[in-house]
Design an enzyme around this catalytic site. Structure first.
Site, PDB file in Angstrom:
ATOM      1  N   LYS A 115       0.807  -1.221   0.000  1.00 15.80           N
ATOM      2  CA  LYS A 115       0.000   0.000   0.000  1.00 15.80           C
ATOM      3  C   LYS A 115       0.843   1.276   0.000  1.00 15.80           C
ATOM      4  O   LYS A 115       0.437   2.286  -0.573  1.00 15.80           O
ATOM      5  CB  LYS A 115      -0.963   0.006   1.196  1.00 15.80           C
ATOM      6  CG  LYS A 115      -2.086  -1.007   1.045  1.00 15.80           C
ATOM      7  CD  LYS A 115      -3.095  -0.881   2.170  1.00 15.80           C
ATOM      8  CE  LYS A 115      -4.150  -1.959   2.012  1.00 15.80           C
ATOM      9  NZ  LYS A 115      -5.132  -1.976   3.079  1.00 15.80           N
ATOM     10  N   GLU A 198      -2.297   7.225   7.961  1.00 20.08           N
ATOM     11  CA  GLU A 198      -3.135   8.064   7.105  1.00 20.08           C
ATOM     12  C   GLU A 198      -4.015   8.912   7.994  1.00 20.08           C
ATOM     13  O   GLU A 198      -4.413   8.469   9.072  1.00 20.08           O
ATOM     14  CB  GLU A 198      -4.062   7.175   6.232  1.00 20.08           C
ATOM     15  CG  GLU A 198      -3.557   6.936   4.844  1.00 20.08           C
ATOM     16  CD  GLU A 198      -4.478   6.029   4.030  1.00 20.08           C
ATOM     17  OE1 GLU A 198      -5.647   5.802   4.418  1.00 20.08           O
ATOM     18  OE2 GLU A 198      -4.009   5.542   2.991  1.00 20.08           O
ATOM     19  N   ARG A 290      -7.520  -8.044  -8.492  1.00 21.54           N
ATOM     20  CA  ARG A 290      -8.205  -9.336  -8.638  1.00 21.54           C
ATOM     21  C   ARG A 290      -9.680  -9.075  -8.836  1.00 21.54           C
ATOM     22  O   ARG A 290     -10.118  -7.921  -8.793  1.00 21.54           O
ATOM     23  CB  ARG A 290      -8.017 -10.139  -7.345  1.00 21.54           C
ATOM     24  CG  ARG A 290      -8.488  -9.326  -6.133  1.00 21.54           C
ATOM     25  CD  ARG A 290      -8.483 -10.113  -4.847  1.00 21.54           C
ATOM     26  NE  ARG A 290      -8.569  -9.250  -3.679  1.00 21.54           N
ATOM     27  CZ  ARG A 290      -9.688  -8.759  -3.176  1.00 21.54           C
ATOM     28  NH1 ARG A 290     -10.845  -9.031  -3.743  1.00 21.54           N
ATOM     29  NH2 ARG A 290      -9.668  -7.979  -2.112  1.00 21.54           N
TER      30      ARG A 290
HETATM   31  P1  ADP Z   1     -13.439  -7.557  -1.482  1.00 25.05           P
HETATM   32  O1  ADP Z   1     -13.170  -8.542  -2.539  1.00 25.05           O
HETATM   33  O2  ADP Z   1     -14.727  -6.890  -1.627  1.00 25.05           O
HETATM   34  O3  ADP Z   1     -12.328  -6.624  -1.231  1.00 25.05           O
HETATM   35  P2  ADP Z   1     -12.795  -8.729   1.058  1.00 25.05           P
HETATM   36  O4  ADP Z   1     -12.020  -7.550   1.468  1.00 25.05           O
HETATM   37  O5  ADP Z   1     -13.722  -9.349   2.020  1.00 25.05           O
HETATM   38  O6  ADP Z   1     -13.670  -8.442  -0.209  1.00 25.05           O
HETATM   39  O7  ADP Z   1     -11.747  -9.817   0.556  1.00 25.05           O
HETATM   40  C1  ADP Z   1     -12.118 -10.949  -0.190  1.00 25.05           C
HETATM   41  C2  ADP Z   1     -11.591 -12.220   0.438  1.00 25.05           C
HETATM   42  O8  ADP Z   1     -10.187 -12.225   0.431  1.00 25.05           O
HETATM   43  C3  ADP Z   1     -11.999 -12.395   1.868  1.00 25.05           C
HETATM   44  O9  ADP Z   1     -12.167 -13.766   2.086  1.00 25.05           O
HETATM   45  C4  ADP Z   1     -10.816 -11.857   2.634  1.00 25.05           C
HETATM   46  O10 ADP Z   1     -10.730 -12.459   3.919  1.00 25.05           O
HETATM   47  C5  ADP Z   1      -9.681 -12.278   1.749  1.00 25.05           C
HETATM   48  N1  ADP Z   1      -8.553 -11.365   1.747  1.00 25.05           N
HETATM   49  C6  ADP Z   1      -8.518 -10.114   1.279  1.00 25.05           C
HETATM   50  N2  ADP Z   1      -7.306  -9.577   1.365  1.00 25.05           N
HETATM   51  C7  ADP Z   1      -6.521 -10.535   1.913  1.00 25.05           C
HETATM   52  C8  ADP Z   1      -5.126 -10.624   2.259  1.00 25.05           C
HETATM   53  N3  ADP Z   1      -4.274  -9.645   2.031  1.00 25.05           N
HETATM   54  N4  ADP Z   1      -4.686 -11.764   2.800  1.00 25.05           N
HETATM   55  C9  ADP Z   1      -5.520 -12.792   3.011  1.00 25.05           C
HETATM   56  N5  ADP Z   1      -6.833 -12.786   2.697  1.00 25.05           N
HETATM   57  C10 ADP Z   1      -7.324 -11.679   2.167  1.00 25.05           C
HETATM   58  P1  ADP Z   2      -8.301  -3.403   3.178  1.00 17.21           P
HETATM   59  O1  ADP Z   2      -7.084  -3.686   2.373  1.00 17.21           O
HETATM   60  O2  ADP Z   2      -8.328  -4.140   4.455  1.00 17.21           O
HETATM   61  O3  ADP Z   2      -9.554  -3.504   2.367  1.00 17.21           O
HETATM   62  P2  ADP Z   2      -8.567  -0.503   2.932  1.00 17.21           P
HETATM   63  O4  ADP Z   2      -7.423   0.428   2.926  1.00 17.21           O
HETATM   64  O5  ADP Z   2      -9.219  -0.784   1.640  1.00 17.21           O
HETATM   65  O6  ADP Z   2      -8.126  -1.866   3.625  1.00 17.21           O
HETATM   66  O7  ADP Z   2      -9.657   0.047   3.944  1.00 17.21           O
HETATM   67  C1  ADP Z   2     -10.776  -0.710   4.359  1.00 17.21           C
HETATM   68  C2  ADP Z   2     -11.815   0.208   4.962  1.00 17.21           C
HETATM   69  O8  ADP Z   2     -11.266   0.904   6.100  1.00 17.21           O
HETATM   70  C3  ADP Z   2     -12.309   1.315   4.049  1.00 17.21           C
HETATM   71  O9  ADP Z   2     -13.360   0.897   3.216  1.00 17.21           O
HETATM   72  C4  ADP Z   2     -12.769   2.361   5.049  1.00 17.21           C
HETATM   73  O10 ADP Z   2     -14.027   2.041   5.596  1.00 17.21           O
HETATM   74  C5  ADP Z   2     -11.724   2.233   6.153  1.00 17.21           C
HETATM   75  N1  ADP Z   2     -10.594   3.158   5.925  1.00 17.21           N
HETATM   76  C6  ADP Z   2      -9.427   2.886   5.304  1.00 17.21           C
HETATM   77  N2  ADP Z   2      -8.615   3.970   5.290  1.00 17.21           N
HETATM   78  C7  ADP Z   2      -9.302   4.959   5.901  1.00 17.21           C
HETATM   79  C8  ADP Z   2      -9.016   6.340   6.205  1.00 17.21           C
HETATM   80  N3  ADP Z   2      -7.858   6.902   5.893  1.00 17.21           N
HETATM   81  N4  ADP Z   2      -9.986   7.048   6.824  1.00 17.21           N
HETATM   82  C9  ADP Z   2     -11.165   6.487   7.176  1.00 17.21           C
HETATM   83  N5  ADP Z   2     -11.481   5.216   6.940  1.00 17.21           N
HETATM   84  C10 ADP Z   2     -10.570   4.446   6.309  1.00 17.21           C
END
Ligand code: ADP
Ligand code: ADP
Ligand code: MG
Length: 471
Positions: A115, A198, A290
């Protein structure tokens, strides 16, 4: 076109991919663990192969999976989401062994999977990001950022995903504590203790753009999804299109998303995630390299099959769709149906599914992976189905979702169905007044009645008849 695709996943997404392969006349090979011998994806695939050892290791064993693909004459591998999908070694080794990986290049996966690196590349490409830092090397660095940016601040794991490794900090004490705990959580979950900071944006919308790009540099977007209904940063309900974007902002963010994907020479399907604050400022947060769980709502409102496109692109076909060909029709909502007890802090509720009756009719789609008498194994995700409902208007989509949740019968395990029903009847939700803080604020939504539908009556009567006839 490919002759045989090895689907390197399980659950609903494996089934989803098998369906598209069948439509394209491609043979499918499933892999499964001992714990998954009765799983639906094994039943649906043309061939299936036990990979071990253990319930999870087999699904993660790149060398074994590639050897298997070679042995059985599969010419491509689809990784789905989770498991191997974001491991850059898989496309790398596939290439060496002459197998096509259905997804982006290992370069795109590794640069976007980190990231901090992704933030840097986005800044360079002129994409707005949330104000933040590089990887944090010392407490002093973290404190200096808090002086400059002010609280609240979010600690994020550099290689995080799935909502894990995220911590909100409201003051210096919390910042120092969370720095330590996020590092150890990240080390355990992702094998890297790197974290960065952040600015925490209060109650934004999570808005993400679906990207499609072919191997020849042609990149388009398929509009956005609003995934603000989240619990612990994990999505529970997703909708397309967003209720808050104006046509101008949609166009602008879409162009920015395409620019972001081009910055890593992206090919295949991917998602650019943004946060949108109260003033409608938008900030890139990450790219998922993905297929996304909620790709379904985009398929419904655009009429474009994303898995089909992924396969065609990987097979070397140019993407003939142009940006101006993409039209959004109506609204779609997806509810993630998890085998969990929402009233007990969403703890997984696994076991035998004693009754399963899925809804149908106009505007209803189910991507699921359970059936009557299936025993849900304890080792995996608790998501058992995705219910997707659509309509020409937002109101029609919601009323279909309510009707479908009412028809949906899963017995033997507790599920999120009645909780989703409560959300769908909520006035604020119906008015589109929700953001990522919605479920936290609205704990009252957990106060729902366990749902009994007319289908339960039918099940009870048929059970009684069966018992009587047996007697
Ligand atoms: P989306 O596809 O909407 O981002 P999720 O964030 O729930 O949905 O992620 C999809 C699936 O992949 C879930 O089963 C989640 O637990 C798994 N997953 C996502 N990111 C990782 C990661 N970095 N390592 C392991 N599992 C992950
Ligand atoms: P992941 O890889 O686990 O999906 P993300 O960076 O996509 O992590 O963030 C997942 C969720 O966390 C976002 O959809 C939002 O709800 C919250 N989030 C992430 N970054 C921020 C931020 N800087 N401020 C507020 N909420 C955040
Ligand atoms: Mg995310």
């Amino acid at each position: 076109m490919f002759k045989k695709v090895l689907v390197a996943n399980r659950g609903e997404i494996a089934t989803r991919i098998i369906r598209s392969c069948k439509e394209l006349g491609i043979k499918t090979a499933a892999i499964y663990s001992e714990a998954d011998s009765t799983a639906l994806h094994v039943k649906k695939a043309d061939e299936s192969y036990l990979v071990g050892p253990g319930p999870v290791a087999g699904y993660l064993n790149i060398h074994r999976i590639i050897d298997l693909a070679k042995e059985i004459g599969a010419d491509a591998i689809h990784p789905g989401y989770g498991f191997l999908s974001e491991n850059p070694k898989l496309p790398e080794l596939c290439e060496k062994r002459g197998i096509t990986f259905i997804g982006p290049s290992s370069h795109a996966i590794s640069s976007m999977g980190d990231k901090s690196m992704a933030r840097k590349m986005m800044i360079k490409a002129g994409v707005p990001v949330v104000p933040g830092t590089d990887n944090i090397q010392s407490e002093d660095e973290a404190l200096a950022f808090s002086d400059e940016a002010g609280f609240p601040i979010m600690v994020k794991a550099t290689s995080g995903g799935g909502g894990r490794g995220l911590r909100v900090c409201r003051n210096k004490k919390e910042l120092l504590e969370n720095l330590k705990s996020a590092k150890s959580e990240a080390e355990a979950a992702f094998g890297s203790a790197e974290v960065f900071l952040e600015k925490y944006i209060e109650n934004p919308h999570h808005i993400e753009f679906q990207i499609l790009a072919d191997n020849f540099g042609h990149t388009i977007h398929l509009g956005e999804r609003d995934c603000s209904i989240q619990r612990r940063h994990q999505k529970l309900v997703e909708i397309a299109p967003s209720l808050i974007l104006t046509e101008e902002l949609r166009k602008e963010m879409g162009e920015v998303a395409v620019r972001a994907a081009r910055a890593v020479n992206y090919s295949n399907a991917g998602t650019i995630e943004f946060l949108v604050d109260k003033e409608m400022n938008y900030y890139f947060i990450e790219m998922n390299t993905r297929l996304q769980v909620e790709h379904t709502v985009t398929e419904v409102v655009t009429g474009i099959g994303l898995v089909r496109k992924q396969i065609e692109i990987a097979a070397g076909k140019p993407l003939t769709l142009k940006q101006e060909d993409i039209a959004i029709r109506g609204y779609a909502i997806e509810c993630r149906i998890n085998a969990e007890d929402p009233k007990k802090n969403f703890v997984p509720n696994i076991g035998r599914v004693t009754a399963y009756y899925s809804p149908g009719g106009p505007g209803v789609r189910i991507d699921g992976c359970v059936y009557k008498d299936y025993v849900i194994p304890p080792y995996y995700d608790s998501m058992i189905a995705k219910l997707i409902c659509s309509g020409m208007t937002w109101e029609e989509a919601i009323s279909r979702m309510r009707r479908s949740l009412d028809e949906f019968v899963v017995r033997g395990v507790k599920t999120t169905i009645p909780f989703h029903y409560k959300i769908m009847t909520d006035e604020e939700f119906q008015k589109g007044e929700f953001d990522t803080g919605f479920l936290d604020r609205r704990q009252d939504l957990l106060d729902y009645k366990e749902h009994r539908s007319r289908t339960d009556l039918v099940i009870a009567i048929s059970a009684a008849i069966a018992a009587y006839e047996g007697f």
